[in-house]
Design an enzyme around this catalytic site. Structure first.
Site, PDB file in Angstrom:
ATOM      1  N   CYS A   1       0.854  -1.182   0.000  1.00 46.92           N
ATOM      2  CA  CYS A   1       0.000   0.000   0.000  1.00 46.92           C
ATOM      3  C   CYS A   1       0.896   1.240   0.000  1.00 46.92           C
ATOM      4  O   CYS A   1       1.771   1.377   0.855  1.00 46.92           O
ATOM      5  CB  CYS A   1      -0.896  -0.005   1.233  1.00 46.92           C
ATOM      6  SG  CYS A   1      -1.878   1.495   1.410  1.00 46.92           S
ATOM      7  N   ASP A  61      -0.715  -5.532   0.851  1.00 46.60           N
ATOM      8  CA  ASP A  61      -2.116  -5.466   0.460  1.00 46.60           C
ATOM      9  C   ASP A  61      -2.391  -6.670  -0.433  1.00 46.60           C
ATOM     10  O   ASP A  61      -1.679  -6.889  -1.409  1.00 46.60           O
ATOM     11  CB  ASP A  61      -2.382  -4.153  -0.285  1.00 46.60           C
ATOM     12  CG  ASP A  61      -3.849  -3.802  -0.329  1.00 46.60           C
ATOM     13  OD1 ASP A  61      -4.651  -4.486   0.328  1.00 46.60           O
ATOM     14  OD2 ASP A  61      -4.193  -2.834  -1.031  1.00 46.60           O
TER      15      ASP A  61
END
Length: 101
Positions: free
Chosen positions: A51, A58
């Site tokens: 991220c 993520d």
């Protein structure tokens, strides 16, 4: 046609993982049936990138579905390409748009 004649370098060899975005790992080979339209599907249930806001991993699932033309994507190289996003700082929406190019 052999793997060497096709120019495939990764298939059948020890895997070296790239730790950041590495499009150079993608390899293709000649489609043996270019006159036929058929679907090729590849699922990546554990796609990860970092991220860009938090730096945290993520996770996402990516499904690739395409009709090959003269050449096809070699699957091991595609797995390594997708793995190369692991330390790449971008949102999944942006990663998917890079992958589609």
């Amino acid at each position: 046609m052999s793997r060497e004649q096709e120019g495939l370098q990764l298939l059948g060899k020890k895997t070296e993982y790239k730790m950041d975005y590495a499009p150079e790992v993608l390899e293709t080979f000649q489609n043996k049936h270019p006159e036929n339209d058929y679907w090729v599907q590849f699922n990546c249930p554990e796609f990860t990138s970092l991220c860009p806001s938090t730096g945290q991993p993520d996770f996402a699932e990516i499904k690739i579905l395409y009709i090959p033309g003269e050449r096809m994507v070699e699957r091991k190289s595609l797995k390594l390409y997708l793995f190369s996003f692991r330390n790449h700082g971008d949102f999944h929406e942006d990663c998917v748009n890079v992958i589609m190019k």
